[in-house]
Design an enzyme around this catalytic site. Structure first.
Site, PDB file in Angstrom:
ATOM      1  N   LYS A 109     -18.200   6.613  -5.077  1.00 46.00           N
ATOM      2  CA  LYS A 109     -16.826   7.411  -4.903  1.00 46.00           C
ATOM      3  C   LYS A 109     -15.833   6.676  -5.563  1.00 46.00           C
ATOM      4  CE  LYS A 109     -13.474   7.879  -2.604  1.00 46.00           C
ATOM      5  NZ  LYS A 109     -12.219   7.877  -3.403  1.00 46.00           N
ATOM      6  N   GLY A 141     -11.469  -3.006  -2.751  1.00 40.33           N
ATOM      7  CA  GLY A 141     -10.232  -2.340  -2.465  1.00 40.33           C
ATOM      8  C   GLY A 141      -9.419  -3.236  -1.446  1.00 40.33           C
ATOM      9  N   SER A 142      -8.673  -2.292  -0.852  1.00 40.30           N
ATOM     10  CA  SER A 142      -7.830  -3.013  -0.022  1.00 40.30           C
ATOM     11  C   SER A 142      -8.159  -3.464   1.572  1.00 40.30           C
ATOM     12  CB  SER A 142      -6.494  -2.303   0.125  1.00 40.30           C
ATOM     13  OG  SER A 142      -6.779  -1.077   1.166  1.00 40.30           O
ATOM     14  N   THR A 188      -8.075  -0.644   4.146  1.00 40.62           N
ATOM     15  CA  THR A 188      -9.435   0.324   4.052  1.00 40.62           C
ATOM     16  C   THR A 188     -10.807  -0.341   4.537  1.00 40.62           C
ATOM     17  OG1 THR A 188      -8.305   1.361   2.303  1.00 40.62           O
ATOM     18  CG2 THR A 188     -10.647   1.862   2.482  1.00 40.62           C
ATOM     19  N   ALA A 189     -10.794  -1.536   4.295  1.00 44.17           N
ATOM     20  CA  ALA A 189     -12.062  -2.310   4.608  1.00 44.17           C
ATOM     21  C   ALA A 189     -12.395  -2.379   6.032  1.00 44.17           C
ATOM     22  CB  ALA A 189     -11.925  -3.762   3.971  1.00 44.17           C
ATOM     23  N   GLU A 239     -15.104  -6.555  -1.225  1.00 41.85           N
ATOM     24  CA  GLU A 239     -14.316  -7.266  -2.426  1.00 41.85           C
ATOM     25  C   GLU A 239     -12.982  -6.833  -1.982  1.00 41.85           C
ATOM     26  OE1 GLU A 239     -15.399  -9.577  -4.237  1.00 41.85           O
ATOM     27  OE2 GLU A 239     -17.544  -9.527  -4.364  1.00 41.85           O
ATOM     28  N   CYS A 293      -6.921  -7.837  -8.790  1.00 39.63           N
ATOM     29  CA  CYS A 293      -6.990  -8.562  -7.315  1.00 39.63           C
ATOM     30  C   CYS A 293      -6.852 -10.236  -7.614  1.00 39.63           C
ATOM     31  CB  CYS A 293      -8.414  -8.363  -6.880  1.00 39.63           C
ATOM     32  SG  CYS A 293      -9.772  -8.492  -8.173  1.00 39.63           S
ATOM     33  N   GLU A 297       0.015  -9.352  -0.471  1.00 43.39           N
ATOM     34  CA  GLU A 297      -0.332  -8.740  -1.876  1.00 43.39           C
ATOM     35  C   GLU A 297       0.542  -7.780  -2.354  1.00 43.39           C
ATOM     36  OE1 GLU A 297      -4.066  -6.534  -2.433  1.00 43.39           O
ATOM     37  OE2 GLU A 297      -4.588  -7.862  -4.166  1.00 43.39           O
TER      38      GLU A 297
END
Ligand code: NAD
Length: 487
Positions: A181, A234-235, A238-239, A256, A289, A384
């Site tokens: 995705k 991703g962020s 969302t994780a 990650e 990142c 971040e």
């Protein structure tokens, strides 16, 4: 060409999902826009929970045959995928630049060759995987790396194909099937990868691509009980959602995530090198990142460092990422630009000083920015930004350097610039980071692990760490011939 094909930078791209070896249009679409000039690139299939379920079902159906394929055959197909990437390297490069706005020269010379290398590396590594045998009183313990099952791979927009193939290649090499995705802000090269994989002979259903918004189909993918691995880049927010969604099935996760990495410049450092490494942190408009966004500079050299940094940063060329001379391209999306600007404005309101930049540029560009007079506990030092925004703080001695460097909730990477090897070793060993660079940045052997500590991630990718995640490791214990069970 079907009505679902768009032409981007002269390249035909299918905008539909790729499920079970077929293009699937689905119902609604979303608009993909280029960050370079805001031009509409096309209407992309907007996945639904039903599309997600169909993709997982296709991956499940294709799994037994692919898992049973010999290592040699899997490696052969992955090399054929790499050949296809190399053959279409220019097309992939121009489409990726149109879609995410990163530099075309980087895509041509660095990123896309690395995409091909990802497939070659894991194909070769697969053939080297050791199947260990141990002996216990005549019983053979045979340790094997078994494929885990269908894997869901979810990726961000800042290095779309590079980060996707970093997961796709080991997952397929390990004998798994995949549902990829890609991020909704950069959906195109994943679709080209589906074409390349099919041309390379990857069987139907082994790689599936579902397009759409993570917020709409993410749950359907990550909570599906047939999914045996979820690998996400991703962020952090969302994780957390993915971890919650995968929890009921105890689906193993690889995460990650973001960073707020430090670059430590000691008084004994080669200052030219230190400045060069610091200015490099504006690469990809700061949307990296690993970027070392916190410059920590020893007091005695801070003034000279700042002078040289300012001089070099002022010479950076910001503009169209397709031009060879451009150093910094646009940011991905108006929403991202707004987010970056919000961070900077709040920092300036709190008393920070913009030594370089500190404002928007033309269009979807943000001026490379360096902020000083920032407090360690301030938002701009702790959070971040994911844009071309660096902070500079000073320190005195190793203890203070390490204290400041480690004082965030992240732990992705750290860079140490010093002329003293002893200091390099001492400081590196104390830093909390998945990767520490000493007098360099961004170099990594694909055999080495990659990942983050603390909120920067869970697990490691790269080399055999990827196989460790994507395989169910099994120990088969066989009794010696004629052995009698007495217990
Ligand atoms: P994001 O978390 O917003 O989105 C990443 C992906 O997750 C996208 O494909 C998105 O559609 C999907 N997603 C969104 N909601 C979801 C949900 N509920 N369930 C499942 N999937 C969902 O991140 P982003 O803005 O695309 O990427 C930037 C972030 O990624 C930064 O924090 C950056 O540091 C991080 N990043 C980390 C690495 C690394 O290797 N550590 C590499 C690149 C980027």
């Amino acid at each position: 060409m079907s009505e679902h094909t768009i032409t981007v930078a002269g390249v035909a791209v299918d905008t539909r999902h790729w499920i079970g070896g077929e293009r699937v249009a689905g119902g609604e679409t979303f608009t993909d826009v280029s960050p370079i000039d805001g031009a509409t690139l096309g209407e992309i299939a907007r996945g639904t929970a039903a599309d997600a379920a169909a993709a997982v079902a296709a991956a499940k159906a294709a799994f037994p045959a692919w898992a049973a394929t010999s290592y040699e055959e899997r490696a052969r197909v992955l090399h054929a995928v790499a050949d296809g990437v190399e053959k279409r390297l220019e097309e992939l490069a121009v489409v990726e630049t149109a879609d995410n706005g990163a530099l075309l020269r980087s895509h041509r010379r660095g990123v896309m060759p690395r995409v091909a290398h990802n497939f070659r590396f894991f194909a070769d590594r697969l053939l080297e995987l050791g199947h260990e045998d141990f002996d216990t009183r005549g019983h053979t313990n045979h340790v094997s790396w078994d494929p885990a099952g269908p894997c869901v791979l979810i990726t961000p927009w800042n290095a779309p194909l590079m980060l996707a193939t970093w997961k796709v290649a080991p997952a397929l090499a390990a004998g798994n099937t995949v549902v990829l995705k890609p991020a909704e802000w950069s959906p195109l090269t994943a679709s080209l990868l589906a074409d390349i994989a099919a041309e390379a002979g990857l069987p139907a259903g082994v790689l599936n691509v579902v397009q759409g918004y993570g917020s709409e189909i993410g749950d359907a993918l990550t909570s599906n009980p047939d999914v045996r691995r979820v690998s996400f880049t991703g962020s952090v927010p969302t994780a957390r959602r993915i971890a919650a969604s995968a929890a009921p099935n105890l689906t193993p996760l690889s995460l990650e995530l973001g960073g707020k990495s430090p670059l430590l410049v000691f008084g004994d450092a080669d200052l030219d090198l230190a400045v060069e490494l610091a200015v490099e942190q504006y690469d990809n408009a700061g949307q990296v990142c690993l970027a070392a966004t916190r410059l920590l500079v020893e007091e005695g050299v801070a003034e000279e460092f700042t002078r040289r940094f300012t001089d070099q940063a002022s010479r950076l060329v910001q503009g169209d990422p397709r031009d060879e001379a451009t150093d910094i391209g646009p940011n991905i999306h108006p929403a991202q630009l707004e987010k970056i600007d919000g961070f900077v404005r709040r920092a300036l309101d709190a008393g920070a000083r913009a030594v370089v930049g500190g404002h928007r540029g033309e269009g979807q560009y943000y001026a490379p920015t360096l902020l000083t007079d920032v407090a360690q506990d301030s938002e701009i030092v702790q959070e971040e930004v994911f844009g071309p925004v660096l902070t500079l703080q000073t320190f005195s001695g190793e203890d203070e350097a390490v204290r400041l460097a480690d004082d965030t909730r992240f732990g992705l990477a750290a860079t140490v610039v010093t002329g003293d090897p002893g200091r390099a070793a001492r400081v590196s060993s104390r830093l909390v980071a998945g990767t520490v660079w000493v007098n360099c940045f961004f170099v990594r052997d694909l055999r080495a692990p990659f990942g983050g500590s603390r909120h920067s991630g869970v697990g490691r990718e790269g080399g055999d760490w990827s196989f460790d995640f994507f395989c169910d490791v099994k120990n088969t214990v066989t009794a010696p011939k004629g052995w009698k069970h007495h217990g």
